[in-house]
Motif scaffolding. Structure first.
Motif: not given
Length: 275
Positions: A2-7, A22, A9-10
């Motif tokens: 699972v990839v973080r949302e902040d990544i 990262e 949506n960058r």
């Protein structure tokens, strides 16, 4: 994973040196898509191959493909994409039909836009008809990612340029699509000059051959399509300025819309500079 949302949506870094470690690692692992052109061009395709090929059952072809890329000193950018796709196409020739189909499908639907770009170059059977080649490239032309859409038309442009009359006849239906990406492809793929590609000399001299497509899109509601049509005519204006001027005059009379006005402005930008 699972990839973080902040990544996810960058916005994407402006410089390669500014790409977070990262993010760069995930890009080269094929676990996320590139967010902009800077990231797209920065991806190391040798690293990406090392991470992707074992997951699609082609680890036994890894050494061959990487050796060819290193021999040609190609690791990043458009040349790396083109060569990797071509090498993958060669690599699966000896595989069974089911394996070839499976590998192509996995690449075509991969989470990494770069892997999908490879797939756009994995259908180079010289015996395929232009109709079949276009059918193969259709999902790439409609892809949600800008990079895949650009590679889509680049991968088939040479085939289209071999017989412009036939290509225009086939692409007219694409120009009628409800999908703006497909409509845009119908124009962008056969620009007289294009970007990062060989020119199509016959269209520099006889731009009228593409009128069946251009006329359908002269008042298109999509800015994406408007820009492409305007750029197409701007290309043509560099060798056939009078033809472009006359066409723009016709369109002004036929279509009193903001969309047509925007296309005409973009079409005449080189002409206006020389006045």
């Amino acid at each position: 994973m699972v990839v973080r949302e902040d990544i996810l949506n960058r916005k994407g870094a402006r410089k390669v040196s500014e790409i977070p470690k990262e993010v760069f690692t995930l890009l080269n692992q094929g676990k996320i898509e590139s967010a902009n052109l800077t990231e797209w061009l920065a991806i190391n395709h040798i690293c990406l191959l090392e991470n992707v090929l074992p997951s699609i059952g082609l680890e036994h072809k890894l050494e061959f493909i990487i050796a060819e890329l290193r021999k040609n000193e190609v690791e990043t950018g458009m040349k790396a994409i083109r060569m990797t796709g071509a090498l993958l196409d060669i690599a699966i020739i000896e595989e069974s039909n089911s394996t070839r189909e499976d590998v192509t499908a996995k690449c075509s639907n991969h989470v990494s836009d770069s892997v999908r770009c490879w797939a756009a170059f994995m259908n180079k059977n010289p015996n395929d008809s232009l109709t079949n080649k276009l059918q193969y490239i259709l999902p790439f032309a409609a892809d949600h990612h800008f990079g895949v859409r650009e590679i889509a038309w680049m991968s088939i442009r040479e085939d289209l340029s071999q017989d412009i009359d036939k290509s225009v006849g086939l692409l007219v239906d694409w120009a009628k699509s409800e999908d703006e990406n497909i409509r845009r492809f119908s124009v962008e793929s056969i620009r007289p000059r294009g970007v990062w590609t060989k020119h199509i000399d016959i269209l520099k001299q006889e731009p009228q051959k593409v009128l069946p497509i251009l006329s359908l899109l002269k008042s298109d509601s999509s800015k994406y399509v408007q820009d492409s049509v305007g750029n197409w005519l701007n290309d043509a204006s560099k060798t056939q300025s009078e033809w472009v001027i006359d066409l723009c005059k016709q369109w002004e009379k036929q279509s009193d819309t903001k969309a047509t006005a925007k296309i005409i402005k973009k079409a005449k930008r080189t002409i206006m500079k020389t006045c």
